[in-house]
Design a protein around this motif. Structure first.
Motif, PDB file in Angstrom:
ATOM      1  N   THR A  37      16.709  -5.617   8.878  1.00  0.00           N
ATOM      2  CA  THR A  37      15.587  -5.025   8.159  1.00  0.00           C
ATOM      3  C   THR A  37      15.074  -3.849   8.965  1.00  0.00           C
ATOM      4  O   THR A  37      14.804  -3.986  10.167  1.00  0.00           O
ATOM      5  CB  THR A  37      14.470  -6.062   7.953  1.00  0.00           C
ATOM      6  N   ILE A  38      14.964  -2.713   8.313  1.00  0.00           N
ATOM      7  CA  ILE A  38      14.526  -1.484   8.976  1.00  0.00           C
ATOM      8  C   ILE A  38      13.249  -1.003   8.301  1.00  0.00           C
ATOM      9  O   ILE A  38      13.179  -0.918   7.073  1.00  0.00           O
ATOM     10  CB  ILE A  38      15.604  -0.393   8.881  1.00  0.00           C
ATOM     11  N   TYR A  39      12.256  -0.684   9.104  1.00  0.00           N
ATOM     12  CA  TYR A  39      10.985  -0.170   8.596  1.00  0.00           C
ATOM     13  C   TYR A  39      10.828   1.297   8.943  1.00  0.00           C
ATOM     14  O   TYR A  39      11.245   1.740  10.015  1.00  0.00           O
ATOM     15  CB  TYR A  39       9.812  -0.940   9.208  1.00  0.00           C
ATOM     16  N   LYS A  40      10.196   2.032   8.026  1.00  0.00           N
ATOM     17  CA  LYS A  40       9.858   3.441   8.235  1.00  0.00           C
ATOM     18  C   LYS A  40       8.457   3.677   7.701  1.00  0.00           C
ATOM     19  O   LYS A  40       8.065   3.072   6.703  1.00  0.00           O
ATOM     20  CB  LYS A  40      10.811   4.367   7.475  1.00  0.00           C
ATOM     21  N   ALA A  41       7.737   4.572   8.333  1.00  0.00           N
ATOM     22  CA  ALA A  41       6.439   4.993   7.793  1.00  0.00           C
ATOM     23  C   ALA A  41       6.692   6.009   6.686  1.00  0.00           C
ATOM     24  O   ALA A  41       7.557   6.869   6.811  1.00  0.00           O
ATOM     25  CB  ALA A  41       5.582   5.608   8.890  1.00  0.00           C
ATOM     26  N   THR A  42       5.965   5.888   5.619  1.00  0.00           N
ATOM     27  CA  THR A  42       6.067   6.853   4.513  1.00  0.00           C
ATOM     28  C   THR A  42       5.111   8.013   4.775  1.00  0.00           C
ATOM     29  O   THR A  42       4.254   7.937   5.668  1.00  0.00           O
ATOM     30  CB  THR A  42       5.708   6.193   3.172  1.00  0.00           C
ATOM     31  N   LYS A  43       5.236   9.058   3.996  1.00  0.00           N
ATOM     32  CA  LYS A  43       4.305  10.178   4.134  1.00  0.00           C
ATOM     33  C   LYS A  43       2.882   9.719   3.860  1.00  0.00           C
ATOM     34  O   LYS A  43       1.961  10.080   4.584  1.00  0.00           O
ATOM     35  CB  LYS A  43       4.685  11.321   3.188  1.00  0.00           C
ATOM     36  N   LYS A  44       2.725   8.889   2.843  1.00  0.00           N
ATOM     37  CA  LYS A  44       1.401   8.349   2.520  1.00  0.00           C
ATOM     38  C   LYS A  44       0.841   7.551   3.692  1.00  0.00           C
ATOM     39  O   LYS A  44      -0.333   7.657   4.033  1.00  0.00           O
ATOM     40  CB  LYS A  44       1.483   7.475   1.276  1.00  0.00           C
ATOM     41  N   GLY A  45       1.689   6.756   4.338  1.00  0.00           N
ATOM     42  CA  GLY A  45       1.262   5.967   5.490  1.00  0.00           C
ATOM     43  C   GLY A  45       0.889   6.823   6.675  1.00  0.00           C
ATOM     44  O   GLY A  45      -0.106   6.575   7.360  1.00  0.00           O
ATOM     45  N   LYS A  46       1.693   7.860   6.914  1.00  0.00           N
ATOM     46  CA  LYS A  46       1.387   8.780   8.024  1.00  0.00           C
ATOM     47  C   LYS A  46       0.074   9.498   7.775  1.00  0.00           C
ATOM     48  O   LYS A  46      -0.725   9.641   8.702  1.00  0.00           O
ATOM     49  CB  LYS A  46       2.531   9.785   8.201  1.00  0.00           C
ATOM     50  N   ASP A  47      -0.140   9.930   6.554  1.00  0.00           N
ATOM     51  CA  ASP A  47      -1.403  10.608   6.231  1.00  0.00           C
ATOM     52  C   ASP A  47      -2.593   9.669   6.389  1.00  0.00           C
ATOM     53  O   ASP A  47      -3.636  10.056   6.892  1.00  0.00           O
ATOM     54  CB  ASP A  47      -1.361  11.162   4.803  1.00  0.00           C
ATOM     55  N   ALA A  48      -2.419   8.416   5.959  1.00  0.00           N
ATOM     56  CA  ALA A  48      -3.504   7.437   6.059  1.00  0.00           C
ATOM     57  C   ALA A  48      -3.821   7.089   7.507  1.00  0.00           C
ATOM     58  O   ALA A  48      -4.970   6.865   7.870  1.00  0.00           O
ATOM     59  CB  ALA A  48      -3.144   6.171   5.284  1.00  0.00           C
ATOM     60  N   PHE A  49      -2.770   7.055   8.330  1.00  0.00           N
ATOM     61  CA  PHE A  49      -2.966   6.693   9.738  1.00  0.00           C
ATOM     62  C   PHE A  49      -3.679   7.799  10.488  1.00  0.00           C
ATOM     63  O   PHE A  49      -4.526   7.577  11.292  1.00  0.00           O
ATOM     64  CB  PHE A  49      -1.626   6.387  10.390  1.00  0.00           C
TER      65      PHE A  49
ATOM     66  N   LEU B 280       0.818  -1.212   0.000  1.00  0.00           N
ATOM     67  CA  LEU B 280       0.000   0.000   0.000  1.00  0.00           C
ATOM     68  C   LEU B 280       0.855   1.267   0.000  1.00  0.00           C
ATOM     69  O   LEU B 280       0.339   2.375  -0.060  1.00  0.00           O
ATOM     70  CB  LEU B 280      -0.908   0.010   1.231  1.00  0.00           C
ATOM     71  N   LYS B 281       2.170   1.084   0.101  1.00  0.00           N
ATOM     72  CA  LYS B 281       3.137   2.192   0.175  1.00  0.00           C
ATOM     73  C   LYS B 281       2.976   2.999   1.466  1.00  0.00           C
ATOM     74  O   LYS B 281       3.267   4.185   1.506  1.00  0.00           O
ATOM     75  CB  LYS B 281       3.044   3.096  -1.049  1.00  0.00           C
ATOM     76  N   TYR B 282       2.511   2.340   2.533  1.00  0.00           N
ATOM     77  CA  TYR B 282       2.369   2.985   3.833  1.00  0.00           C
ATOM     78  C   TYR B 282       3.654   2.906   4.648  1.00  0.00           C
ATOM     79  O   TYR B 282       3.878   3.718   5.529  1.00  0.00           O
ATOM     80  CB  TYR B 282       1.238   2.354   4.636  1.00  0.00           C
ATOM     81  N   ILE B 283       4.482   1.903   4.353  1.00  0.00           N
ATOM     82  CA  ILE B 283       5.779   1.787   5.009  1.00  0.00           C
ATOM     83  C   ILE B 283       6.826   1.460   3.961  1.00  0.00           C
ATOM     84  O   ILE B 283       6.509   0.967   2.877  1.00  0.00           O
ATOM     85  CB  ILE B 283       5.795   0.715   6.136  1.00  0.00           C
ATOM     86  N   SER B 284       8.078   1.744   4.309  1.00  0.00           N
ATOM     87  CA  SER B 284       9.186   1.337   3.448  1.00  0.00           C
ATOM     88  C   SER B 284      10.040   0.356   4.227  1.00  0.00           C
ATOM     89  O   SER B 284      10.070   0.378   5.465  1.00  0.00           O
ATOM     90  CB  SER B 284      10.019   2.545   3.011  1.00  0.00           C
TER      91      SER B 284
END
Length: 84
Positions: free
Chosen positions: A72-84, A56-60
């Motif tokens: 493995t490192i996870y980050k929230a994307t701008k799209k994910g932050k907006d959706a949350f 969904l491109k919510y995290i990278s």
């Protein structure tokens, strides 16, 4: 009160995905093992739920190696932050 949840993003109806995003909203990046421990998940469950958020491109997800160990490192994307 339950009517408040009718507008929740379908991606976050799953408690694991909700937990992943909640943690990523308050930290810049999180290692796979840290997420696994904080959410009490198996490797497979975390992998499949994080993959759904990635699609969904919510995290990278960034995979590197430290010595011979994968990290493995996870980050929230701008799209994910907006959706949350």
């Amino acid at each position: 009160m339950l009517e408040d949840f009718h507008h929740i993003n379908k991606a976050f109806e799953n408690k694991v995905r909700l937990g992943i995003m909640a943690i990523l909203m308050v930290t810049d990046e999180v290692y796979f093992n840290t997420l696994k421990e904080q959410l009490s998940l198996t490797d497979g469950n975390l992998t499949s739920q994080s993959r759904a958020l990635e699609e969904l491109k919510y995290i990278s997800c960034k995979k590197t190696f430290v010595g011979r160990k994968p990290k493995t490192i996870y980050k929230a994307t701008k799209k994910g932050k907006d959706a949350f």
